[in-house]
Design an enzyme around this catalytic site. Structure first.
Site, PDB file in Angstrom:
ATOM      1  N   LYS A   1       7.631  74.305 -16.693  1.00 26.22           N
ATOM      2  CA  LYS A   1       8.683  74.289 -17.710  1.00 26.22           C
ATOM      3  C   LYS A   1       9.960  73.675 -17.160  1.00 26.22           C
ATOM      4  O   LYS A   1      10.687  73.006 -17.885  1.00 26.22           O
ATOM      5  CB  LYS A   1       8.935  75.707 -18.221  1.00 26.22           C
ATOM      6  CG  LYS A   1       7.865  76.156 -19.196  1.00 26.22           C
ATOM      7  CD  LYS A   1       8.212  77.498 -19.814  1.00 26.22           C
ATOM      8  CE  LYS A   1       7.831  78.606 -18.859  1.00 26.22           C
ATOM      9  NZ  LYS A   1       7.977  79.938 -19.472  1.00 26.22           N
TER      10      LYS A   1
ATOM     11  N   GLU B   1       7.800  83.837 -20.496  1.00 21.74           N
ATOM     12  CA  GLU B   1       9.249  83.957 -20.409  1.00 21.74           C
ATOM     13  C   GLU B   1       9.827  82.939 -21.395  1.00 21.74           C
ATOM     14  O   GLU B   1       9.452  81.764 -21.338  1.00 21.74           O
ATOM     15  CB  GLU B   1       9.714  83.633 -18.981  1.00 21.74           C
ATOM     16  CG  GLU B   1      11.204  83.801 -18.871  1.00 21.74           C
ATOM     17  CD  GLU B   1      11.767  83.468 -17.495  1.00 21.74           C
ATOM     18  OE1 GLU B   1      11.005  83.231 -16.553  1.00 21.74           O
ATOM     19  OE2 GLU B   1      13.013  83.440 -17.421  1.00 21.74           O
TER      20      GLU B   1
ATOM     21  N   ARG C   1      -4.366  78.441 -12.117  1.00 21.55           N
ATOM     22  CA  ARG C   1      -3.613  77.836 -13.211  1.00 21.55           C
ATOM     23  C   ARG C   1      -4.193  76.463 -13.517  1.00 21.55           C
ATOM     24  O   ARG C   1      -4.843  75.839 -12.684  1.00 21.55           O
ATOM     25  CB  ARG C   1      -2.140  77.762 -12.880  1.00 21.55           C
ATOM     26  CG  ARG C   1      -1.796  76.892 -11.682  1.00 21.55           C
ATOM     27  CD  ARG C   1      -0.352  77.082 -11.229  1.00 21.55           C
ATOM     28  NE  ARG C   1       0.611  76.676 -12.211  1.00 21.55           N
ATOM     29  CZ  ARG C   1       1.505  77.500 -12.769  1.00 21.55           C
ATOM     30  NH1 ARG C   1       1.516  78.771 -12.447  1.00 21.55           N
ATOM     31  NH2 ARG C   1       2.359  77.064 -13.639  1.00 21.55           N
TER      32      ARG C   1
HETATM   33  P1  ATP Z   1       5.890  77.395 -15.636  1.00 23.60           P
HETATM   34  O1  ATP Z   1       5.459  77.282 -14.213  1.00 23.60           O
HETATM   35  O2  ATP Z   1       5.381  76.286 -16.502  1.00 23.60           O
HETATM   36  O3  ATP Z   1       7.332  77.640 -15.834  1.00 23.60           O
HETATM   37  P2  ATP Z   1       5.438  80.158 -15.877  1.00 23.60           P
HETATM   38  O4  ATP Z   1       4.300  80.805 -15.213  1.00 23.60           O
HETATM   39  O5  ATP Z   1       6.752  80.324 -15.252  1.00 23.60           O
HETATM   40  O6  ATP Z   1       5.093  78.635 -16.142  1.00 23.60           O
HETATM   41  P3  ATP Z   1       5.502  81.986 -18.021  1.00 23.60           P
HETATM   42  O7  ATP Z   1       6.261  81.921 -19.266  1.00 23.60           O
HETATM   43  O8  ATP Z   1       5.844  83.045 -17.043  1.00 23.60           O
HETATM   44  O9  ATP Z   1       5.578  80.570 -17.374  1.00 23.60           O
HETATM   45  O10 ATP Z   1       3.947  82.022 -18.319  1.00 23.60           O
HETATM   46  C1  ATP Z   1       3.353  82.890 -19.225  1.00 23.60           C
HETATM   47  C2  ATP Z   1       1.914  83.094 -18.845  1.00 23.60           C
HETATM   48  O11 ATP Z   1       1.242  81.836 -18.846  1.00 23.60           O
HETATM   49  C3  ATP Z   1       1.796  83.658 -17.462  1.00 23.60           C
HETATM   50  O12 ATP Z   1       0.868  84.727 -17.505  1.00 23.60           O
HETATM   51  C4  ATP Z   1       1.305  82.533 -16.632  1.00 23.60           C
HETATM   52  O13 ATP Z   1       0.466  82.980 -15.636  1.00 23.60           O
HETATM   53  C5  ATP Z   1       0.562  81.655 -17.636  1.00 23.60           C
HETATM   54  N1  ATP Z   1       0.617  80.265 -17.239  1.00 23.60           N
HETATM   55  C6  ATP Z   1       1.702  79.500 -17.032  1.00 23.60           C
HETATM   56  N2  ATP Z   1       1.383  78.262 -16.607  1.00 23.60           N
HETATM   57  C7  ATP Z   1       0.019  78.234 -16.569  1.00 23.60           C
HETATM   58  C8  ATP Z   1      -0.944  77.240 -16.223  1.00 23.60           C
HETATM   59  N3  ATP Z   1      -0.577  76.010 -15.831  1.00 23.60           N
HETATM   60  N4  ATP Z   1      -2.240  77.559 -16.302  1.00 23.60           N
HETATM   61  C9  ATP Z   1      -2.622  78.789 -16.700  1.00 23.60           C
HETATM   62  N5  ATP Z   1      -1.767  79.770 -17.044  1.00 23.60           N
HETATM   63  C10 ATP Z   1      -0.466  79.504 -16.981  1.00 23.60           C
HETATM   64 MG    MG Z   2       6.776  82.758 -14.892  1.00 19.04          MG
END
Ligand code: ATP
Ligand code: MG
Length: 574
Positions: free
Chosen positions: A282, A46, A272
């Site tokens: 984020k 995102e 994760r």
């Molecule tokens: P955050 O919690 O940091 O905001 P998010 O999951 O909301 O992360 P996205 O932009 O939706 O952020 O993430 C894009 C991809 O990266 C998703 O498929 C998510 O599963 C993966 N991802 C995000 N954070 C991690 C992490 N700490 N370890 C592994 N994969 C991750």
């Molecule tokens: Mg997300």
């Protein structure tokens, strides 16, 4: 861009490793021909922030998996369904970071917003089938009606609207007839389901916000669960890999696609990445930037890919790290020392050695002629003879590190002290014959030494041994530089470990950056370009910062030389 080197391709020189659980699923599907032999993944960020090292795990996994199989593909897809938090700046940075890591999506740069019209039409299809309804409950009421883990939810009074009324209201929602938040579109599933995600989840909300790509075309935005499966289906993704929090969203993912009768990818969840001394969300990273706890998203202390790049991390080191941590089904926290080990390992291999003095102490070689200078040969990288040698100037006045001299040396301190002889790297043996003090403070401000001309290159023909080798620069030839030293942002292993009522920011280390301004580096570094990486002998790995100018060099310390991870690993084995 050529085929990326992912670090995941099987290298015949390495022993075959066993498959991780996702590879097992993929190979099973290949055997049974489930997706006609296709492997098609996606990385779906995102665009509401910069990518961090956790995202790197997902990027390496998704792009790496695709690269492992003939014809495998991986899309870079922006999941841009929430215009309130999304910005073009983030889109640009994500593109830059994924490319920098070494991955290639070819012509498959996708945006969820490109599917808004299709998603809308699919919603109409669900409405026609009586599987969705327009609901007038407020957000708060919706929450209240939803029930809890122990109590079933209650049905919305709007749940049994006729198909005609629903279609009419939904069209008017799109047309902008209703206020923000006044109505939602909900799936009609089961308010008593033990899985809360299935209790008539919201599919669309009314929201007037300008979208970075679709502008003001829509005042209706899809929710994650509704949008995500459709994005995967539209792109014919085979394996939709996400993190464990989505495990109990999977029934909903499947329900939507099943009701629509469209192609169904398989959602697979993995753990994760969490890391010690690091926050990895984020939202929190944005907070650190907005509140000025760091300079920017690319502050070298940030776990963002842009911060790590600025700090001096290599894409190879990050890929190696991701391959070492592997892929698993249980959440755990990785020691940040492993990440540091990976960068040392890579820079040890590829970073040229140079000499730089962080806190200079002037040394006068009394028996070296005043107007003389000579060049000594220095090895650029003992790990890689192909990197050759360079010439380093030597003269009567030098700088050494303040730390490398003690007037009153404690036991086991083998470096320079009055009357003691040491080696200057690539140069000569020198012996300390006198000290000059600041008359006011008594502090030693200058050393006097003699050198032994017979030890040129660093060895004594008479076999005389010295116990220390020091780095140095020639005062007249060296260049001034600023060096920024970094510690983790959080002193505690778990930044979330705080007293009641406080948050992770309570654990911010006040002195995580130290700026040393009076450094001197060897002249070969003149004009070094931002991003260039070096090992400063005996000190660590350093990278030219983007603030650096040809006449005002600035370096970031990427890491020290000492490897704590090697010790941890050793102690785990014994
Ligand atoms: P955050 O919690 O940091 O905001 P998010 O999951 O909301 O992360 P996205 O932009 O939706 O952020 O993430 C894009 C991809 O990266 C998703 O498929 C998510 O599963 C993966 N991802 C995000 N954070 C991690 C992490 N700490 N370890 C592994 N994969 C991750
Ligand atoms: Mg997300």
């Amino acid at each position: 861009m050529g085929k990326p080197e992912t670090g995941n391709k099987h290298d015949p020189s390495e022993p075959a490793r066993s498959l991780n659980f996702i590879e097992e699923i993929v190979e099973d599907d290949l055997r049974t021909g489930k997706y006609d032999g296709r492997v098609h993944t996606r990385f779906p960020p995102e665009p509401n922030g910069y990518l961090h090292i956790g995202h790197a795990k997902s990027i390496c996994l998704n792009f790496g998996l695709a690269a492992q199989y003939p014809g495998g593909k991986c899309n870079l897809r922006f999941d841009d369904t929430n215009p309130v938090k999304e910005e073009q700046e983030y889109i640009d940075s994500i593109i830059e970071d994924v490319r920098w890591l070494g991955f290639d999506w070819e012509d498959r740069l996708c945006y969820a917003s490109d599917y808004f019209e299709s998603m809308y039409q699919y919603a109409v299809q669900l409405l026609r089938a009586g599987k969705a309804y327009v609901c007038d409950l407020t957000a708060e009421q919706t929450r209240e009606y939803r029930g809890t883990l122990t109590q079933p939810g209650r049905e919305s009074p709007y749940r049994n609207r006729s198909v005609e009324e629903n279609l009419d209201l939904f069209a008017r929602m799109r047309a902008g007839d209703f206020k923000d938040g006044s109505r939602t579109l909900r799936a009609k599933i089961d308010m008593a389901s033990p899985n809360l995600n299935l209790r008539d989840p919201v599919m669309y909300r009314i929201l007037r916000a300008t979208h970075p790509r679709t502008g003001d075309e829509w005042c209706l935005y899809p929710m994650y669960d509704w949008a995500h499966g459709l994005e995967d289906a539209i792109e014919s993704i085979t394996h939709s890999i996400c993190t464990l929090e989505f495990e109990n969203h999977r029934p909903l993912y499947d329900w939507f696609l099943e009701q629509l009768g469209v192609y169904r990818p398989r959602q697979i969840e993995f753990a994760r990445l969490e890391m010690t001394h690091t926050v990895m969300s984020k939202r929190k990273l944005l907070e650190l930037v907005r509140e000025g706890h760091v300079r920017a998203w690319d502050d070298p202390r940030m776990p963002t890919l842009s911060g790590m790049r600025r700090r001096g991390y290599t894409p190879q080191a990050i890929r190696n790290f991701c391959s070492r941590i592997g892929v698993n089904k249980v959440n755990s926290t990785v020691d940040i020392a492993l990440l540091e080990h990976c960068i040392r390992e890579d820079l040890n291999r590829c970073a040229p050695r140079v000499m730089g003095v962080l806190r200079p102490l002037k040394v006068v070689i009394n028996n070296y002629p005043e107007d003389q200078a000579e060049e000594l040969e220095a090895v650029n990288n003992p790990e890689d003879p192909a990197m050759g040698t360079r010439r380093v100037p030597f003269s009567r006045v030098l700088y050494i590190e303040q730390d490398d001299f003690r007037e009153d040396p404690p036991p086991k301190y083998f470096r320079l002290a009055p009357g003691r002889e040491v080696r200057l790297r690539y140069a000569y043996y020198v012996k300390c014959t006198g000290v000059v003090r600041d008359p006011r403070t008594g502090e030693v401000v200058e050393l006097h030494c003699t050198y032994d001309p017979a030890t040129r290159g660093g060895d004594s023909p008479d076999g005389r041994k010295v116990k220390a080798t020091l780095h140095w620069v020639s005062a007249a030839h060296s260049l001034p530089a600023e060096v920024r030293l970094y510690d983790p942002l959080f002193a505690k292993e778990d930044p979330g470990d705080v007293p009641e009522g406080a948050d992770y920011k309570n654990n911010l280390k006040p002195d995580s950056i130290e700026i040393v301004t009076s450094c001197r580096v060897e002249p070969g570094l003149a004009g070094a370009a931002p991003g260039s990486r070096y090992q400063f002998e005996r000190l660590g790995y350093f990278c030219v910062d983007s603030d650096s100018r040809p006449d005002a060099l600035v370096f970031n310390r990427t890491s020290t030389l000492r490897d704590t991870w090697a010790r941890i690993e050793k102690s785990q084995k014994t």
